[in-house]
Design a protein around this motif. Sequence first.
Motif, short mmCIF file in Angstrom:
data_model
loop_
_atom_site.label_atom_id
_atom_site.label_comp_id
_atom_site.label_asym_id
_atom_site.label_seq_id
_atom_site.Cartn_x
_atom_site.Cartn_y
_atom_site.Cartn_z
N ASP A 50 36.84 41.19 33.69
CA ASP A 50 36.62 40.35 32.51
C ASP A 50 37.03 41.06 31.25
OD1 ASP A 50 33.64 38.39 33.32
OD2 ASP A 50 35.77 38.19 33.82
N ALA A 51 36.80 42.38 31.28
CA ALA A 51 37.13 43.14 30.07
C ALA A 51 38.60 43.50 30.04
CB ALA A 51 36.27 44.38 30.01
N GLY A 52 39.32 43.07 31.04
CA GLY A 52 40.76 43.28 31.01
C GLY A 52 41.23 44.49 31.78
N TYR A 53 40.36 45.09 32.55
CA TYR A 53 40.82 46.24 33.34
C TYR A 53 41.21 45.79 34.72
CZ TYR A 53 38.27 48.56 29.62
OH TYR A 53 37.84 48.97 28.40
N ALA A 54 42.07 46.58 35.35
CA ALA A 54 42.39 46.35 36.75
C ALA A 54 41.46 47.22 37.57
CB ALA A 54 43.84 46.72 37.03
N ALA A 55 40.78 46.58 38.48
CA ALA A 55 39.79 47.37 39.23
C ALA A 55 39.96 47.19 40.73
CB ALA A 55 38.38 46.94 38.81
N ASP A 56 39.79 48.25 41.44
CA ASP A 56 39.75 48.20 42.89
C ASP A 56 38.37 48.67 43.32
OD1 ASP A 56 43.09 49.53 43.00
OD2 ASP A 56 42.40 47.45 42.91
N HIS A 85 41.52 26.45 42.58
CA HIS A 85 42.19 27.73 42.45
C HIS A 85 41.87 28.37 41.11
CE1 HIS A 85 46.12 30.01 43.66
NE2 HIS A 85 45.04 30.76 43.72
N ALA A 86 41.85 27.51 40.10
CA ALA A 86 41.55 28.01 38.76
C ALA A 86 40.16 28.62 38.73
CB ALA A 86 41.66 26.88 37.75
N ARG A 87 39.23 27.88 39.34
CA ARG A 87 37.86 28.41 39.37
C ARG A 87 37.82 29.78 40.01
NH1 ARG A 87 34.43 24.08 38.03
NH2 ARG A 87 35.09 22.17 39.05
N GLY A 123 36.95 33.35 38.29
CA GLY A 123 35.82 34.12 38.77
C GLY A 123 36.21 35.56 39.09
N ARG A 124 37.48 35.74 39.37
CA ARG A 124 37.85 37.06 39.86
C ARG A 124 38.51 37.92 38.79
NH1 ARG A 124 37.87 38.05 45.01
NH2 ARG A 124 37.35 36.37 46.45
N ALA A 125 39.22 37.29 37.90
CA ALA A 125 40.00 38.12 36.97
C ALA A 125 39.72 37.73 35.54
CB ALA A 125 41.48 37.96 37.29
#
Lengths: 128, 1111
Positions: free
Chosen positions: B879-885, B1017-1019, B1023-1025
């Motif tokens: 949400d904060a714009g980071y890429a996370a694994d 798909h949008a939902r 939710g994920r990114a």
Amino acid sequence: MKLERILYVEDEPDIQAVAKLALEMLGGYAVTMCGNGEEALAQVEQFEPQLILLDVMMPGMDGPTTLKRLRENPDTARIPVIFLTAKVQPQEVAQYQALGALDVLAKPFDPMTLSVQVQQIWDGQQGE
Amino acid sequence: MRRLFRGAQRSAWIVFGGSLVLVLLAMQLLYQQVALDNEQKFKLHVEDVRDAIQERLRQHEQILLGAAGLFEANASVTRAAWRAYVTRLQLDRNYPGIQGVGYSQVVHPGELQAHIRSVRAEGFANYTVHPPGERELYTAIVYLEPFRDRNLAAFGYDMFSQTTRNAAMRRAAESGETAITGKVRLVQETHGREQAGFLMYVPIYRKDMPISSVQERWRALQGFVYSPYRVDDLMRGVMGESVTPLSFAIYDGETENEHELMHDSLAVNGAPATSPAKVGQYKVSQQINAYGRQWRVRFESRPEIETSWWSRQSMLLATSGLGFSVMLWLFVALINARREQAEALASEMTAEIRRSERQLKANETRLNEAQRTASVGSWELDLASRQLHWSDEIFRLFEIDKNTCPATYEAFLETIHPEDREAVNRAYAGSLENRQPYEIRHRLLMKDGRIKWVHERCSTEFDAQGRAVVSRGTVQDITQLALAERQARDSAEFTQSILDNALDGIISINERGEIQSFNRAAERIFGYVADEVIGKNVKLLMPEPYRAEHDGYLDNYHRTGVPKIIGKGREVTGLRRDGSVFPMELAVSSSQRQGRPLFVGLVRDITERKRVEQMKVEFVSTVSHELRTPLTSISGALGLVCSGRLGELPEQARSMLEIASKNSLRLTHLINDLLDMERLVAGKLRFDMQGQDLMSLVDQSVDNMRVYAQQYRVALEIKERADGARVRVDAIRLQQVMSNLLSNAAKFSPAGESVTIRVRQTGRNVRVEVEDRGSGIPEEFGKRVFQKFSQADSSDARKKGGTGLGLAISKELIECMNGMIGFHSQPGQGASFHFELPLERDRKALLEFHGDAPPGAHRVLVVEDDPDIAELLMRMLTDAGYAADAVGGAELALKLLESHEYDLVTLDLMLPDRSGVSLLATIRARPEFERLPVIVVSAFVEDGKLAINGEFEAQDWLDKPIDEARLMSAVRHCLPTQTAATRARILHVEDDVDFSGIVAVMSREIADIEVVHTLAHARERLGRAHYDLVILDIGLRDGNGFELLPQIEALQPRPQVIVLSGREFQAPEQAAIFQTLVKSRTSSESLLASIRQGLKDRASPDRKEGAEDET
């Protein structure tokens, strides 16, 4: 006339077994079992039953249809038919009788009294 | 006044001029006349004067003649006699001008001395004849009276010596006639003003001598009687006392020689000498024959008099003439002006009339047109003359030819439909009686049988006596209207009857919740009469808490345009009039009425249904229980007997008992299923979800079912396996599902065939397929496969056994276990039922891996074995714009760190395979990770810190439960350059592939854009990114874009929303939409600009927070 030969049409094998035993052992009738309407139509000429006990709910040709077919054939038209069904409300009985059935027996039936009932109906219609 | 001078005053001026001219002419005439008159008068005067002069001369001659008479009469005339004669004359008084009367004696030169002595002898001692000198003939004045004053000088004077006198004397002597001299200077002029003079001579002859010839006269000449005259004196008063209107001047001779001027009356009369300015009008010069001399007399009219007296007249004439002219001018001017006025007025009036005429005509035309357009005709009936006038439209309306049939009341009546005639007549008559206007609708019957409906209005004027004077009315064709009305009425009646007869209650409300309509069924249901509730808020039909909620629903709908109840059938509670509540099924749809929103609700009192349902449930429940109890006994007993443990049984007995036992089991199953279904439906079924090895469950089920399948001579074969796949399920329920599928497959497989079971992983799920080669499932049944008690053919079931609930139960079970169930069948080719379950996540495994991070984004590795917490952390970070694994185990974590670039690690200390502390130690031990920031997120922060004991660093230590703000601030602190380097992320929700493609290309330079085509798909993506901006299409395949808004609004941080649509729409209020655009109206530039702006606005909150951090 004494009732001796009964054609019983029933798709449920367990009930076939029970009914056959009940009628043969307790009623002393000669019983031929058919699993469905077509079989019955085939057997009826051969077996020449005096009475047909016809289950209503059957796969393929159901009871009433079988009855109709029987009535269409002059050879078999006059063989009395008793329906066996769970639906034994008076109006339903009347309906089946309107179709041409002699009477309607309730399911489940008591194997002990099945023969007696059948005999009673037979005697009743004989009297006419 | 001005008008008088205006314009066509030419005539006035002309008249004026003419008049003036006339006046002038008149004046001229007058002048001439006057002149003539004057001339005439002058002439007369001249005559008078001339006559007077001559008269005077004659008078004077008379004196001399008288004196001569003396000599004639007497032998001699003594001085004394002379004196007496003259004195008697009273010269002074009677004869002005005359100086005297004298006698001049002719003296021959020889007698001269004797003469002198004789005279001297009389006493005149000094007497001499003068002037001395030798002359031929001498004359001497011997007598002269009055002998005094000037006359004394003349005594003895020889007049003959003087030329002028001489001439006259000679003349006189020779002619014997009186003669006068020319102009002389008298000797008497000794003093005083000098006058011109002359003398008059009368010759005296000796009595006895002949005088018939000149010579004889000379011989006879004795002397002369003479008079000297002073002319001025002589002429003075010749005119008498009156003022002479003329002046005259007497010249001696025939010319007006100044030397010869003898007398000028002007000068004499004391009047100033004629000045050139005042020259007399008239002049005439005449010759007067005066005793042998010619006197030229010039007469002149005296200017003063002539001027004064003719100017007076002309002045009068002039003034009166002028006055008259002016008056004439005025008159004419006035007339002109008046005429002009009149003309102007006339032309104005004419113009006015013309204008009026035109207007009238125009009005008429307009009226006609208006009537034609409105199909309104007008009529007027003059009651006195019975004259009826119809406008053109009436003729048209009644279809009567204007030219052939006149307007009559009869014609009117005839056109009216026979059935309506009476009514019309009555109405008219009534209106006359009541003096009230009336209107009536009636029919017209045309000649061809067509019927027209008309609306007639009429009013009547009455005079002072109350008599009807004129009736006027209009007739309007309202056929269309009448038809339309009838249709509308029919339609309304039809609608109303539908409403009235509907079995369900139909209630409509406006946007404020006020009831607009309430049909009969609704009345029945709620116990209100429609009138009682219409206008009131529909809330009154709801009990709490629905009542309060309803406002909320309406509000929400107004704000967001997203209906909460609309379209859905909901079971709610209703409140009847008597206060009782009842269960109600409600379906609401929205509509519009006169531009305002209208909500229509269908209400069904489901009390009965609910009761029945409840009864059914109870029944099912009770009966099931009641059934179970005896069944237990039956099946138990039978089971015992059939087991053979209670002894051998005869063949038939045994087969009967088996039948019995089997069927009692069947019954038991049925009851169980029924109960299950009921509990599933009520949500009361408990699931014990555990991680299970799927294959072992499948194996078990298959094994269990083998015997059953054998009944049907069907083999069960597992052809594909997914060993090791783990799922989180309730083992028993899963097996129930398996049994169901397997038993169905077995039941419907033809004997001798086999049922194939396949298990395989598909992505994140594992799929179990059970395939049979039976008759397949007919298409029309396909939808009902998973419904309760539905089987392709009800009679089939009897043969096949089964409760009809199996698939329905299986569906519920699988779905409750987060799976999905489905089938695939081609009729005649068998059926394949399958279900999928999500794989249980390997806690140690890699939970999420994002592959290539968007450039510029920071990559964070979340090391957390609890998947829920891991998911939470992931969400916060993305949400904060980071890429996370995310990874669940330490070893895998290390592997990832080695193989990929991470900017930050969050570390849980409780990891399944190694402690987080040791992982941290390992990380820090590696030189390449020395600077890698690690944030420990653990429940055991304190313990962890202790364990580390300051040996190596973690950037921060965060407790669980996780405080998002704290975490994010710690992250940001470690990765301060986040905001600057980030490329914005846009989610474009759009089902039009072409359009989304265009937008993607367009915005490539400014952001990373991700396209999804469906709401679902949008939902998922939301939710994920994390996204900075969402471009939202309204019309999507699987729903309305607005439905995403709540989800978007809930996101932290919230992305900007640009709503793009194909057509105009009303954005719900207060929805946090940055901008709404219409595709067809938005150019790519403006879309790009909006995107830029949206991203810019989006970025600023971050910047603000960053600033906060740094202080």
